[in-house]
Motif scaffolding. Sequence first.
Motif, short mmCIF file in Angstrom:
data_model
loop_
_atom_site.label_atom_id
_atom_site.label_comp_id
_atom_site.label_asym_id
_atom_site.label_seq_id
_atom_site.Cartn_x
_atom_site.Cartn_y
_atom_site.Cartn_z
N SER A 1 -24.05 33.63 0.05
CA SER A 1 -24.61 34.95 0.35
C SER A 1 -25.53 34.85 1.56
O SER A 1 -25.61 33.81 2.20
CB SER A 1 -25.36 35.50 -0.86
N LEU A 2 -26.22 35.91 1.87
CA LEU A 2 -27.10 35.93 3.04
C LEU A 2 -28.28 34.98 2.90
O LEU A 2 -28.81 34.51 3.90
CB LEU A 2 -27.59 37.35 3.31
N THR B 1 -25.98 25.78 -5.16
CA THR B 1 -24.55 26.06 -5.19
C THR B 1 -23.77 24.80 -5.51
O THR B 1 -24.08 23.73 -5.01
CB THR B 1 -24.10 26.57 -3.79
N GLY C 1 -25.85 28.85 1.84
CA GLY C 1 -25.76 30.28 2.11
C GLY C 1 -24.89 30.50 3.32
O GLY C 1 -24.39 29.55 3.93
N CYS C 2 -24.71 31.73 3.73
CA CYS C 2 -23.87 32.03 4.88
C CYS C 2 -24.48 31.55 6.19
O CYS C 2 -23.76 31.42 7.18
CB CYS C 2 -23.59 33.53 4.94
N LYS D 1 -17.93 39.54 3.08
CA LYS D 1 -18.34 39.11 1.73
C LYS D 1 -19.73 38.47 1.70
O LYS D 1 -20.33 38.39 0.64
CB LYS D 1 -17.31 38.18 1.12
N CYS D 2 -20.23 37.97 2.82
CA CYS D 2 -21.58 37.38 2.83
C CYS D 2 -22.61 38.37 2.31
O CYS D 2 -23.58 37.99 1.67
CB CYS D 2 -21.98 36.95 4.24
N ALA D 3 -22.41 39.63 2.59
CA ALA D 3 -23.36 40.66 2.19
C ALA D 3 -22.98 41.32 0.86
O ALA D 3 -23.71 42.17 0.37
CB ALA D 3 -23.46 41.73 3.27
N SER D 4 -21.87 40.89 0.27
CA SER D 4 -21.44 41.50 -0.99
C SER D 4 -22.08 40.81 -2.18
O SER D 4 -22.64 39.72 -2.07
CB SER D 4 -19.92 41.45 -1.12
N LYS D 5 -21.98 41.41 -3.34
CA LYS D 5 -22.59 40.87 -4.55
C LYS D 5 -22.05 39.48 -4.92
O LYS D 5 -22.81 38.58 -5.25
CB LYS D 5 -22.37 41.83 -5.72
N GLY E 1 -20.45 37.32 -2.86
CA GLY E 1 -20.53 36.37 -1.75
C GLY E 1 -19.18 35.75 -1.40
O GLY E 1 -18.14 36.16 -1.89
N GLU F 1 -16.73 33.03 -1.90
CA GLU F 1 -16.44 32.02 -2.91
C GLU F 1 -15.45 30.97 -2.45
O GLU F 1 -15.37 29.90 -3.04
CB GLU F 1 -15.92 32.70 -4.18
#
Length: 165
Positions: A42-43, A48, A79-80, A146-150, A152, A154
């Motif tokens: 994610s952002l 992870t 993260g991204c 997708k980086c900004a999506s819930k 992320g 995957e």
Amino acid sequence: MAAALLAVLVHAAPDASAHASRAAVAVSCAGSNTISFSPGLSLTAQPTRIGGSGAYSCLSTDPALRSGTSSISGGGWNGCFFSDATTAEWITWNTGEQTKVVYHLGNVQQVAGQAVVLIVGRVVKGKFKGRTVASPGLQVALDPLKCASKGGVELINGPSTLVIV
């Protein structure tokens, strides 16, 4: 990028004067990797788990060694826009021999789902034990937003190389 990779390998390789035979590239492979992240990138960076696989076609100082497949696992803060992880890659060569590489030094620039990867590690077990490994590549997410999506990002996949010196 190639110049930076060579500079990293030269500095990370064992003392060339003491080990002249080890200075030559032992294996150079081209292929692809698929890497999964849980939770998704994610952002902001977060703990992870990393998993994945790879397949390579190779040129080697060992003429019998022509290809390999790998299994990748590890984890860290990812993260991204940031990655600080340790991963292990188990490579099974077409000869049946295995190599375990641990990557501690890495640079993963993840911008809008596109990952430019340069990781450097060391063979810790099996064929080529003690040698330095670099694996640069470009892994591509199918949906960069997708980086900004819930959930992320995957999964990333794309071309990769594997150089063992």
